[in-house]
Design a protein around this motif. Structure first.
Motif, mmCIF file in Angstrom:
data_model
loop_
_atom_site.group_PDB
_atom_site.id
_atom_site.type_symbol
_atom_site.label_atom_id
_atom_site.label_comp_id
_atom_site.label_asym_id
_atom_site.label_seq_id
_atom_site.Cartn_x
_atom_site.Cartn_y
_atom_site.Cartn_z
ATOM 1 N N PHE A 11 -69.753 69.686 74.412
ATOM 2 C CA PHE A 11 -69.497 71.130 73.691
ATOM 3 C C PHE A 11 -68.573 71.292 72.793
ATOM 4 C CE2 PHE A 11 -69.661 75.562 72.908
ATOM 5 C CZ PHE A 11 -70.826 75.934 72.622
ATOM 6 N N THR A 12 -68.683 71.319 71.593
ATOM 7 C CA THR A 12 -67.481 71.801 70.567
ATOM 8 C C THR A 12 -68.066 72.889 69.939
ATOM 9 O OG1 THR A 12 -67.127 69.428 70.792
ATOM 10 C CG2 THR A 12 -66.152 70.716 68.895
ATOM 11 N N GLU A 13 -66.848 73.802 69.487
ATOM 12 C CA GLU A 13 -67.270 75.105 68.674
ATOM 13 C C GLU A 13 -65.986 75.021 67.470
ATOM 14 O OE1 GLU A 13 -68.852 78.795 69.904
ATOM 15 O OE2 GLU A 13 -66.591 79.410 69.870
ATOM 16 N N ARG A 14 -66.314 75.371 66.530
ATOM 17 C CA ARG A 14 -65.292 75.793 65.389
ATOM 18 C C ARG A 14 -65.595 77.072 64.855
ATOM 19 N NH1 ARG A 14 -63.677 71.624 60.397
ATOM 20 N NH2 ARG A 14 -62.193 73.106 59.305
ATOM 21 N N THR A 15 -64.470 77.725 64.722
ATOM 22 C CA THR A 15 -64.549 79.113 63.863
ATOM 23 C C THR A 15 -63.779 79.291 62.751
ATOM 24 O OG1 THR A 15 -65.476 80.175 65.967
ATOM 25 C CG2 THR A 15 -64.690 81.592 64.158
ATOM 26 N N GLU A 16 -64.359 79.562 61.410
ATOM 27 C CA GLU A 16 -63.464 79.684 60.274
ATOM 28 C C GLU A 16 -63.769 81.120 59.733
ATOM 29 O OE1 GLU A 16 -61.403 77.506 58.863
ATOM 30 O OE2 GLU A 16 -61.605 75.720 60.236
ATOM 31 N N VAL A 17 -62.910 81.580 58.771
ATOM 32 C CA VAL A 17 -63.068 82.497 57.752
ATOM 33 C C VAL A 17 -63.542 82.126 56.607
ATOM 34 C CG1 VAL A 17 -62.384 84.526 56.664
ATOM 35 C CG2 VAL A 17 -61.663 84.234 59.134
ATOM 36 N N LEU A 18 -64.391 82.245 55.926
ATOM 37 C CA LEU A 18 -64.872 81.602 54.577
ATOM 38 C C LEU A 18 -64.049 82.405 53.597
ATOM 39 C CD1 LEU A 18 -66.736 79.562 53.482
ATOM 40 C CD2 LEU A 18 -67.863 81.610 52.576
ATOM 41 N N MET A 19 -62.976 81.196 53.234
ATOM 42 C CA MET A 19 -62.034 81.641 52.050
ATOM 43 C C MET A 19 -62.476 81.442 50.654
ATOM 44 S SD MET A 19 -59.915 82.967 54.164
ATOM 45 C CE MET A 19 -58.383 83.057 53.431
ATOM 46 N N PRO A 20 -61.950 81.784 49.715
ATOM 47 C CA PRO A 20 -62.402 81.456 48.410
ATOM 48 C C PRO A 20 -62.332 79.998 48.006
ATOM 49 C CG PRO A 20 -60.820 83.477 48.351
ATOM 50 C CD PRO A 20 -60.819 82.933 49.782
ATOM 51 N N ASN A 21 -61.473 79.333 48.474
ATOM 52 C CA ASN A 21 -61.580 77.802 48.099
ATOM 53 C C ASN A 21 -62.452 77.115 48.792
ATOM 54 O OD1 ASN A 21 -60.140 77.930 50.760
ATOM 55 N ND2 ASN A 21 -59.040 76.163 50.442
ATOM 56 N N ASP A 22 -63.276 77.704 50.002
ATOM 57 C CA ASP A 22 -64.615 77.098 50.406
ATOM 58 C C ASP A 22 -65.973 77.313 49.727
ATOM 59 O OD1 ASP A 22 -62.769 75.835 52.440
ATOM 60 O OD2 ASP A 22 -62.927 78.051 53.479
ATOM 61 N N THR A 23 -65.759 78.104 48.687
ATOM 62 C CA THR A 23 -66.928 78.704 48.153
ATOM 63 C C THR A 23 -67.472 77.798 46.635
ATOM 64 O OG1 THR A 23 -65.958 80.342 46.701
ATOM 65 C CG2 THR A 23 -66.588 81.084 48.949
ATOM 66 N N ASN A 24 -68.452 78.423 46.146
ATOM 67 C CA ASN A 24 -68.919 77.924 45.012
ATOM 68 C C ASN A 24 -68.763 79.130 43.735
ATOM 69 O OD1 ASN A 24 -71.196 79.970 44.984
ATOM 70 N ND2 ASN A 24 -72.389 78.573 45.842
ATOM 71 N N HIS A 25 -68.951 78.917 42.610
ATOM 72 C CA HIS A 25 -68.788 79.701 41.725
ATOM 73 C C HIS A 25 -69.470 81.214 41.921
ATOM 74 C CE1 HIS A 25 -72.518 78.092 40.474
ATOM 75 N NE2 HIS A 25 -72.756 79.346 39.539
ATOM 76 N N LEU A 26 -70.358 81.118 42.819
ATOM 77 C CA LEU A 26 -70.803 82.469 43.094
ATOM 78 C C LEU A 26 -70.271 83.291 44.139
ATOM 79 C CD1 LEU A 26 -74.831 81.476 42.765
ATOM 80 C CD2 LEU A 26 -73.346 82.777 40.975
ATOM 81 N N GLY A 27 -69.135 82.782 44.844
ATOM 82 C CA GLY A 27 -68.598 83.514 45.854
ATOM 83 C C GLY A 27 -69.146 83.229 47.130
ATOM 84 N N ARG A 28 -70.142 82.412 47.336
ATOM 85 C CA ARG A 28 -70.510 81.999 48.365
ATOM 86 C C ARG A 28 -70.416 80.754 49.133
ATOM 87 N NH1 ARG A 28 -76.203 84.723 47.557
ATOM 88 N NH2 ARG A 28 -75.617 87.014 47.717
ATOM 89 N N ALA A 29 -70.796 80.398 50.149
ATOM 90 C CA ALA A 29 -70.323 79.148 50.782
ATOM 91 C C ALA A 29 -70.606 77.913 50.150
ATOM 92 C CB ALA A 29 -70.604 79.042 52.430
#
Length: 162
Positions: A11-29
């Motif tokens: 079992f493995t888990e990773r938690t991130e805050v979605l930052m602007p450099n992780d998004t497309n041109h619409l501001g979504r992931a």
């Protein structure tokens, strides 16, 4: 190498805050970033399970069911649910949340297959999966059923030409 390893070891888990450099041109992931995180978490689950380096062999069909916006919290979870001689099968899920609004939602899930390799990148055996508790057996059964349903839905979509 042990003969069997409990599902819980993977079992493995990773938690991130979605930052602007992780998004497309619409501001979504950006979907590629989410897939990258899924691949990393799934490979860690395999390495914890088998104690071996692994390479990604395949990813079953992936559908994104909901968007993730900048600032949302993203959690990727993975665990081993089946093994072959040198292959390891992993269920990976992605959920997102907005803690300020106390909302959370499913984003996607996928099934990854990895192959364990040695230093020469030759496939090597992996332990058998051992579900030592009823909860582990339920997780395994859920993954097997969900993978079967994913595959059936994909065949239907291909047959329908969509």
């Amino acid at each position: 190498m042990p003969e069997t390893v409990p599902l819980s070891e993977s079992f493995t888990e990773r938690t991130e805050v979605l930052m602007p450099n992780d998004t497309n041109h619409l501001g979504r992931a950006f979907g590629g970033r989410i897939l990258e995180w899924m691949d990393v978490v799934a490979s860690v689950a395999c390495r914890r399970f088998g104690g071996r380096e692994v390479v990604t062999a395949s990813i079953d069909h992936v559908d994104f069911h909901a968007p993730i916006d900048v600032g949302d919290v993203v959690t990727v979870e993975a665990y081993v649910f089946a093994t072959g001689t040198s292959s390891v099968h992993v269920r990976t899920t992605v959920r997102a949340e907005n803690p300020e609004d106390d909302e959370d939602w499913d984003v996607t899930s996928a099934f990854f297959t990895f192959v364990a390799v040695d230093d020469d990148e030759t496939p090597v055996p992996v332990p058998d999966l051992d579900c030592t508790t009823e909860d582990e057996e339920a997780l395994r059964e859920r993954a097997l059923e969900e993978r079967r349903e994913h595959r059936e839905a994909l065949v239907e979509r291909i047959d329908a030409g969509t």
